[in-house]
Design a protein around this motif. Structure first.
Motif, PDB file in Angstrom:
ATOM      1  N   MET A 184      50.417  87.106  50.094  1.00  0.00           N
ATOM      2  CA  MET A 184      49.531  85.814  49.530  1.00  0.00           C
ATOM      3  C   MET A 184      48.903  85.271  50.652  1.00  0.00           C
ATOM      4  SD  MET A 184      50.173  85.721  46.521  1.00  0.00           S
ATOM      5  CE  MET A 184      49.940  83.941  45.333  1.00  0.00           C
ATOM      6  N   PHE A 185      47.750  85.058  50.716  1.00  0.00           N
ATOM      7  CA  PHE A 185      46.661  84.021  51.862  1.00  0.00           C
ATOM      8  C   PHE A 185      45.604  83.047  50.587  1.00  0.00           C
ATOM      9  CE2 PHE A 185      44.776  87.932  50.226  1.00  0.00           C
ATOM     10  CZ  PHE A 185      43.241  87.521  50.328  1.00  0.00           C
ATOM     11  N   ASN A 186      45.357  82.270  52.013  1.00  0.00           N
ATOM     12  CA  ASN A 186      43.974  81.568  51.691  1.00  0.00           C
ATOM     13  C   ASN A 186      42.911  81.807  50.726  1.00  0.00           C
ATOM     14  OD1 ASN A 186      42.616  78.899  50.742  1.00  0.00           O
ATOM     15  ND2 ASN A 186      43.896  77.549  52.349  1.00  0.00           N
ATOM     16  N   SER A 187      42.645  81.353  49.536  1.00  0.00           N
ATOM     17  CA  SER A 187      41.216  82.818  48.884  1.00  0.00           C
ATOM     18  C   SER A 187      40.024  81.849  49.973  1.00  0.00           C
ATOM     19  CB  SER A 187      41.001  82.351  47.752  1.00  0.00           C
ATOM     20  OG  SER A 187      41.367  80.631  46.820  1.00  0.00           O
ATOM     21  N   THR A 188      40.276  80.836  50.584  1.00  0.00           N
ATOM     22  CA  THR A 188      39.171  80.017  51.155  1.00  0.00           C
ATOM     23  C   THR A 188      38.400  80.759  51.651  1.00  0.00           C
ATOM     24  OG1 THR A 188      40.527  78.380  52.268  1.00  0.00           O
ATOM     25  CG2 THR A 188      38.002  78.042  52.436  1.00  0.00           C
ATOM     26  N   GLN A 189      38.250  81.421  52.071  1.00  0.00           N
ATOM     27  CA  GLN A 189      37.570  83.092  52.939  1.00  0.00           C
ATOM     28  C   GLN A 189      36.573  83.945  51.590  1.00  0.00           C
ATOM     29  OE1 GLN A 189      39.366  84.619  55.522  1.00  0.00           O
ATOM     30  NE2 GLN A 189      39.352  83.383  57.173  1.00  0.00           N
ATOM     31  N   MET A 190      37.886  84.138  50.616  1.00  0.00           N
ATOM     32  CA  MET A 190      36.965  85.258  49.758  1.00  0.00           C
ATOM     33  C   MET A 190      36.169  84.466  48.543  1.00  0.00           C
ATOM     34  SD  MET A 190      38.868  87.283  46.389  1.00  0.00           S
ATOM     35  CE  MET A 190      40.160  88.091  47.489  1.00  0.00           C
ATOM     36  N   SER A 199      35.709  76.741  41.651  1.00  0.00           N
ATOM     37  CA  SER A 199      36.440  75.888  41.118  1.00  0.00           C
ATOM     38  C   SER A 199      38.225  75.966  41.440  1.00  0.00           C
ATOM     39  CB  SER A 199      36.252  75.834  39.477  1.00  0.00           C
ATOM     40  OG  SER A 199      37.032  76.790  39.181  1.00  0.00           O
ATOM     41  N   ALA A 200      38.188  77.292  42.245  1.00  0.00           N
ATOM     42  CA  ALA A 200      39.495  77.784  42.638  1.00  0.00           C
ATOM     43  C   ALA A 200      39.929  77.364  43.997  1.00  0.00           C
ATOM     44  CB  ALA A 200      39.453  79.273  43.220  1.00  0.00           C
ATOM     45  N   ASN A 201      39.960  75.343  43.821  1.00  0.00           N
ATOM     46  CA  ASN A 201      40.345  75.088  44.743  1.00  0.00           C
ATOM     47  C   ASN A 201      41.782  75.076  45.595  1.00  0.00           C
ATOM     48  OD1 ASN A 201      40.075  73.183  47.098  1.00  0.00           O
ATOM     49  ND2 ASN A 201      39.385  71.366  45.708  1.00  0.00           N
TER      50      ASN A 201
END
Length: 44
Positions: free
Chosen positions: A1-7, A32-34
């Motif tokens: 699992m990783f933070n989706s910010t870069q994606m 909206s995927a904050n």
């Protein structure tokens, strides 16, 4: 699992330059995927 910010950033950039409605829709949803986390399941 990783933070989706870069994606999310990648999807938003792709949505800006793409003429495809599906990619633009995914780009709008990604806004909206904050704080979402993303992961992959790898199988053989």
């Amino acid at each position: 699992m990783f933070n989706s910010t870069q994606m999310v950033n990648l999807l938003q950039k792709e949505g800006k330059v793409s003429n495809t409605a599906a990619i633009q829709a995914v780009s709008n949803l990604a806004k909206s995927a904050n704080g979402a986390r993303v992961g992959f399941e790898l199988t053989k």
